[in-house]
Motif scaffolding. Structure first.
Motif: not given
Ligand SMILES: [Mg+2]
Ligand SMILES: Nc1ncnc2c1ncn2[C@@H]1O[C@H](COP(=O)(O)OP(=O)(O)OP(=O)(O)O)[C@@H](O)[C@H]1O
Lengths: 391, 247
Positions: B49-51, B87-89, B163-166
């Motif tokens: 997903k993130t990639t 980002p996820q972070e 949105l990566d895991e907001p």
């Molecule tokens: Mg991810």
């Protein structure tokens, strides 16, 4: 390139320092501490330097061609010993030259002052006959501390001049030009004699380099680790704008640092700046720009702060040892000298020294400036390209 | 607007592959997200997903395949200025205040003073941080920081948001508010691509795509997926697809 975006980076970075008081304190206090340490260690008055004196001079009776009684004894060697500065030097008299030199080698004393047997006689000969060899006093010295060495030479030279003057006036002469000399023989170290003035420009350049490189590495390691860099990359901001924004921030920080250091150096240690202060500050900015680029490049090789800190010795030691911070590049071993010319800081220190102490202008330091500009351009471009690289 | 709003594709991903050494993070992935849709990317840890999002935002280079944002395969500044990325972070500047973080992104995306002031107030109200404007990010709680991170990606009113895991670490009440907001802006034509692990949340998406080992194993409206597998919840539907593919 949009000035607004560039300034946005600059502003954010500067604000970060405003909030992070500890880092701010480090940025300002570290160079101050260095100036104070170097200043008090090397800049204070030299007192009680242990030396051994071997006075073998047998003296002579005033020569017949002077219009004085024949029985007047003159001994320049004794005159020298009497005229040495007993506050600067703690003197013990010895009789064995080889043993005295050995004591210097072993670090028991700083110097052995050896006045040869025929010293007075040879002076008389040299006074009368211009082509006769000039006699000399041997100062066998541990030159590892240039400041101490300078103090010893100063005392011996002053004493020699005074003793000669006394001898000449005793036999009814007038001014005597010095027909004798002090011959330094170095046990260790070189013969730089202006250490006090010498260190300030170097310390300033060095402090700017250390602070800029270290903080840039850590900032960029954090940018990568926290994901903020990705965020910047996904925005319309270009790599060039990021790098320029940071460069401006560090240029400004360097400026504030150097103003603080210069003021402290002038107030605490009476360092005189003969040259153009604006030019000196411009060189500081160039040093900051170049090392900021270097910091970004190095940050690519570190995954976290711990790894970043491991770069410290890597940049610290070459700069301290080879860049001319404490001793001139010419005085380091010949086989290491080419290496010194590869260290950008060397050119910064050289330029600062020339500007601040010799009062040189752009016309004289252009080569240093060119190297610094080139270094900054190279590292900043390389770091922008590095940021541009996508995996 | 000249485009046929709501109909053109905001995101086109075609045959996208990404290899990290031997790891195939993405394997021939194709997705189309029409403008004005909330699209959910679901999948277990490490499914890519993130990639996928990073490649879409131009942060990673794909091994092969094609990505288009608003019809551009190499988005220029104009397009990038309309894209938001979280980002996820929790990507915020810890030693800066909430306001300074937002101001940086406001300036990077070219908001003028007036518009920024309005937007800052809006997004802060939305993530419920209005009272924390002057606080250092390092003094916020983890969930609050994450909310700030979300606010940073919304401040410039993007037309397309990744949105990566907001919603990770955000409390349930606020999470519900988030989803309401996403659907609301989508109805105004904004495209939202979102990743999440919370299956119950995913039912808020207009459509979801299920990723597994870098491949799209199912795609459709949440209801449709549930129906076709006969599962009671999206979670069960997801497990069914996961098993089905695994065997
Ligand atoms: Mg991810
Ligand atoms: N920089 C990288 N180097 C090597 N492998 C990577 C890198 N980034 C991701 N991967 C690999 O690619 C695969 C997909 O990772 P990705 O981060 O896209 O997963 P994800 O679906 O976002 O997972 P999560 O739900 O945990 O966030 C994983 O197997 C991961 O190990």
């Amino acid at each position: 390139m949009s000035p607004r975006r560039v300034l946005a980076f600059t502003k954010r970075t500067l604000l970060q320092f405003r909030h992070d008081r500890r880092t701010l304190a480090f940025v300002l206090a570290m160079p101050l501490l260095m100036v104070a340490l170097f200043g008090y260690t090397f800049g204070g008055e030299v007192k009680g330097v242990k030396v051994q004196v071997l006075n073998a001079d047998v003296g002579m009776f005033a020569p017949v061609n002077f219009t004085l009684p024949l029985n007047l004894e003159v001994n320049v060697g004794n005159g020298i010993v009497a005229n040495l500065n007993y506050e600067t030097l703690t003197i013990s008299n010895v009789t064995d030259a080889a043993a005295a030199r050995q004591d210097v080698d072993k670090g028991v004393v700083w110097a052995a002052i050896i006045i040869p047997e025929g010293f007075t006689r040879d002076i008389a000969t040299a006074l009368l006959n211009q082509s006769a060899p000039r006699p000399s006093i041997e100062v066998y010295i541990d030159g590892s501390n240039p400041n101490i060495a300078a103090a010893v030479f100063k005392s011996v030279n002053t004493a020699l001049a005074a003793a000669l003057q006394e001898a000449v006036s005793a036999i009814g002469g007038r001014n005597a030009s010095l027909p004798a000399s002090v011959e330094p023989v170095y046990a260790y170290g070189g013969g730089d004699t202006k250490f006090v003035d010498y260190f300030a420009p170097g310390v300033i350049s060095f402090a700017i380099m250390m602070v800029t490189t270290m903080i840039t590495i850590i900032l960029f390691v954090n940018e990568r680790k926290n994901g903020t860099l990705q965020r910047l990359m996904a925005s319309p901001a270009s790599e060039w704008e990021i790098v320029t924004g940071y460069a401006l921030a560090f240029g400004l920080i360097g400026l504030v640092q150097s103003v603080v250091i210069l003021t402290a150096a002038m107030l605490l240690f009476n360092i005189q700046i003969v040259g153009n202060v604006v030019l000196a500050l411009a060189v500081i900015m160039l040093i900051a720009f170049g090392h900021q680029g270097l910091g970004i490049l190095m940050s690519a090789g570190a995954k976290n702060e711990l790894q970043a800190v491991q770069f410290v010795p890597l940049i610290l030691f070459p700069s301290v040892l080879l860049a001319g911070l404490f001793w001139p590049v010419e005085s380091i071993p010949a086989y290491l000298q080419p290496l010194a010319y590869l260290i950008p800081l060397r050119y910064g220190i050289d330029a600062e020294r020339s500007i601040m102490l010799r009062g040189w202008g752009v016309g004289e330091v252009w080569l240093d400036l060119a190297v610094l500009v080139g270094f900054a351009a190279l590292t900043l471009c390389a770091s922008a390209l590095l940021l541009k690289r996508r995996r | 607007m000249s485009e046929k709003q709501g109909r053109e594709d905001a995101v086109i991903v075609e045959g996208l592959s990404k290899h990290f050494g031997k790891v195939k993070a993405l394997d021939n992935l194709s997705i189309r997200v029409p403008a004005g849709e909330v699209y959910g990317l679901l999948g277990p840890n490490g499914s890519g997903k993130t990639t996928a999002i990073k490649i879409a935002c131009g942060l990673l280079r794909q091994t092969s395949g094609r990505v288009e944002l608003f019809g551009q395969s190499r988005p220029d500044k104009k397009v990038l200025a309309q894209v938001g990325y979280m980002p996820q972070e929790t990507a915020v500047y810890m030693d800066n205040t909430v306001h300074e973080n937002l101001a940086l992104f406001g300036q990077l995306y070219g908001l003028d003073r007036e518009r920024f002031a309005r937007r800052e107030a809006e997004v802060l109200r939305f993530v419920d941080l209005s009272g924390w404007r002057g606080a250092l990010a390092s003094n916020l709680s983890g969930g609050m920081r994450h909310r700030l991170s979300l606010a940073c990606s919304l401040v410039h009113e993007p037309r397309l948001i990744f949105l990566d895991e907001p919603t990770v670490g955000v409390d349930p009440e606020l999470r519900a508010a988030f989803w309401e907001y996403f659907r609301e802006i989508a109805n105004r034509g904004v495209t939202v691509v979102i990743t999440t692990h919370y299956m119950d949340e995913a039912s808020h998406c207009f459509r979801v795509g299920l990723l597994r080992q870098g491949r799209l194993v199912a795609e459709g409206a949440p209801e449709q997926l549930k129906r076709s597998t006969g599962a009671a919840s999206l979670e069960d539907a997801f497990l069914a697809y996961a098993r089905g593919d695994g065997q």
